[in-house]
Write an enzyme that holds these catalytic residues in place. Structure first.
Site, mmCIF file in Angstrom:
data_model
loop_
_atom_site.group_PDB
_atom_site.id
_atom_site.type_symbol
_atom_site.label_atom_id
_atom_site.label_comp_id
_atom_site.label_asym_id
_atom_site.label_seq_id
_atom_site.Cartn_x
_atom_site.Cartn_y
_atom_site.Cartn_z
ATOM 1 N N ARG A 172 20.835 11.432 -0.218
ATOM 2 C CA ARG A 172 21.491 10.039 0.066
ATOM 3 C C ARG A 172 21.858 9.339 -1.432
ATOM 4 O O ARG A 172 23.103 8.966 -1.504
ATOM 5 C CB ARG A 172 20.518 9.116 0.681
ATOM 6 C CG ARG A 172 20.475 9.524 2.350
ATOM 7 C CD ARG A 172 19.121 9.085 2.868
ATOM 8 N NE ARG A 172 18.363 10.500 2.399
ATOM 9 C CZ ARG A 172 18.123 11.299 3.164
ATOM 10 N NH1 ARG A 172 18.578 11.526 4.390
ATOM 11 N NH2 ARG A 172 17.456 12.306 2.907
ATOM 12 N N THR A 173 20.938 9.127 -2.204
ATOM 13 C CA THR A 173 21.324 8.069 -3.307
ATOM 14 C C THR A 173 22.280 8.744 -4.389
ATOM 15 O O THR A 173 23.424 8.277 -4.695
ATOM 16 C CB THR A 173 19.957 7.992 -4.324
ATOM 17 O OG1 THR A 173 18.898 7.579 -3.296
ATOM 18 C CG2 THR A 173 20.200 7.036 -4.945
ATOM 19 N N LYS A 181 15.943 23.546 -21.205
ATOM 20 C CA LYS A 181 15.559 24.059 -22.544
ATOM 21 C C LYS A 181 14.743 23.291 -23.414
ATOM 22 O O LYS A 181 14.558 23.363 -24.698
ATOM 23 C CB LYS A 181 17.132 24.261 -23.340
ATOM 24 C CG LYS A 181 17.824 25.288 -22.652
ATOM 25 C CD LYS A 181 19.311 25.175 -23.345
ATOM 26 C CE LYS A 181 20.417 25.880 -22.432
ATOM 27 N NZ LYS A 181 21.562 25.241 -23.174
ATOM 28 N N ARG A 209 17.531 8.899 -11.877
ATOM 29 C CA ARG A 209 16.409 8.964 -11.005
ATOM 30 C C ARG A 209 15.322 9.598 -11.876
ATOM 31 O O ARG A 209 15.891 10.981 -12.627
ATOM 32 C CB ARG A 209 16.638 9.691 -9.807
ATOM 33 C CG ARG A 209 15.629 9.982 -9.119
ATOM 34 C CD ARG A 209 15.806 10.502 -7.758
ATOM 35 N NE ARG A 209 16.146 9.425 -6.757
ATOM 36 C CZ ARG A 209 16.013 9.446 -5.450
ATOM 37 N NH1 ARG A 209 15.919 10.521 -4.848
ATOM 38 N NH2 ARG A 209 16.256 8.256 -4.725
ATOM 39 N N HIS A 256 13.214 1.269 -6.650
ATOM 40 C CA HIS A 256 14.383 1.925 -6.160
ATOM 41 C C HIS A 256 15.242 0.829 -5.504
ATOM 42 O O HIS A 256 15.438 0.599 -4.367
ATOM 43 C CB HIS A 256 14.079 2.904 -4.900
ATOM 44 C CG HIS A 256 15.166 3.944 -4.327
ATOM 45 N ND1 HIS A 256 16.259 3.533 -4.856
ATOM 46 C CD2 HIS A 256 14.910 4.789 -3.457
ATOM 47 C CE1 HIS A 256 16.761 4.822 -4.340
ATOM 48 N NE2 HIS A 256 15.974 5.377 -3.491
HETATM 49 N N1 CP Z 1 16.412 7.164 0.358
HETATM 50 C C1 CP Z 1 16.662 8.173 -0.479
HETATM 51 O O1 CP Z 1 16.283 7.715 -2.057
HETATM 52 O O2 CP Z 1 16.995 9.248 -0.368
HETATM 53 P P1 CP Z 1 17.172 10.347 -1.291
HETATM 54 O O3 CP Z 1 15.906 10.996 -1.945
HETATM 55 O O4 CP Z 1 17.864 11.462 -0.319
HETATM 56 O O5 CP Z 1 18.226 9.960 -2.322
#
Ligand code: CP
Length: 309
Positions: A54-55, A82, A104, A132
């Site tokens: 999603r993100t 590496k 992330r 998040h």
């Molecule tokens: N909700 C969310 O962060 O989903 P993903 O891990 O698929 O990005």
């Protein structure tokens, strides 16, 4: 531009600005040709050290809908394999004249570290169990779109609070916006500082969801539980899983949130995942709109919004 690292450090006015801008962005998403030149000439790099559907995809589409160039780096196929360190990877990306890095990472504080060493805007797309922020925005947007102002609402957050950056982010946002936040989950999945977060902790899930306006069902993050899930998945589903019977305890118009991906049959039953109260796919749609707003505001300061009316 400024970095988006968590929601704790944003004021209510700044949060309101993002949500209001996202309303305009959702109008752009609904057009036949959903592309505007607001970020033309800007480049954005998605740097993901953890899996995401999603993100990552919604930040990519958000940037593209606004006319930016977006490049994805999946670290498993990058020079991180590496042995390149985080600082060098960020400085390498910066050298390519990128304007924003959406990042992330499994370690708490990684995005804040990146913001210290790098010049581009840093947007935290999830750092370990810490924050998040774009998820926090899309959840607030989804709740308000249903006509629910957060102030005074009963919010229930259920499950793996300990490892959940979504829980920590939504607790911070919802208490800041004046909601009453109730949590329930196994003792083994509650953080040690839960008493300082301004929430009511319940032993029984039924107490947390009784009369709730919103239920946020967290994903059980099996990948973060090195010693395995305790209680066992079967026990968890029986004691804490949200099924149709438990859902009846909440308000009839309760909004059911889940950040995804769902472990169906564990924290959420198949029926609840597909029920009319579930806003789970709306969350995903709104995720694109709020990420458009975040990229737009951080990269332009909000100066060039196109009038979409
Ligand atoms: N909700 C969310 O962060 O989903 P993903 O891990 O698929 O990005």
């Amino acid at each position: 531009g400024r970095d988006i690292l968590d929601l704790e450090s944003l004021s209510v006015e700044e949060i309101e600005l993002v949500l209001k801008t996202a309303e305009e962005m959702k109008k752009i998403m609904k057009r036949d040709i959903k592309k505007v030149p607001s970020l033309r000439g800007k480049s954005i790099i998605n740097l993901f050290y953890e899996p995401s559907t999603r993100t990552r995809t919604s930040f990519e589409l958000a940037g593209k809908y606004l006319g930016a160039d977006v490049v994805n780096i999946t670290t498993s196929s990058s020079s991180v394999v590496k042995g390149e360190c985080l600082r060098d990877t960020i400085l390498t990306v910066q050298s390519m004249a990128c304007d924003a890095i959406v990042m992330r990472h499994p370690i708490e504080g990684a995005a804040a570290y990146a913001a210290k060493v790098a010049d581009p805007v840093i947007i935290n797309a999830g750092d370990g169990a810490h924050a998040h922020p774009s998820q926090g925005f899309l959840d607030m947007f989804t709740i308000r779109e249903q006509g629910k102002n957060l102030k005074g609402l009963k919010m229930a957050i259920i499950g793996d609070i300990l490892y959940s950056r979504v829980a920590r982010t939504n607790i911070a946002a919802w208490t800041k916006m004046g909601a009453e936040v109730h949590v329930a989950g196994p003792m083994t999945l509650l953080p040690h500082d839960i008493a300082s977060l301004g929430v009511t902790v319940h032993k029984r899930v039924e107490e947390a969801i009784e009369g709730a306006d919103v239920i946020d069902i967290l994903r059980i993050q099996l990948e973060r539980q090195q010693k395995g899930l305790f209680p066992s998945p079967r026990e968890y589903a029986r004691i804490f899983g949200i099924n149709e019977n438990r859902l009846k305890l909440a308000k009839p118009d309760v909004t059911v949130l889940h950040p995804g991906p769902m472990n169906r049959g564990l924290e959420i039953s198949w029926e609840v995942g597909y029920c009319d109260n579930a806003a789970i796919r709306t969350e995903v749609q709104n995720g694109v709109a709020v990420r458009m707003a975040l990229l737009f505001l951080t990269l332009t300061g909000g100066k060039h919004i196109e009038n979409v009316d």
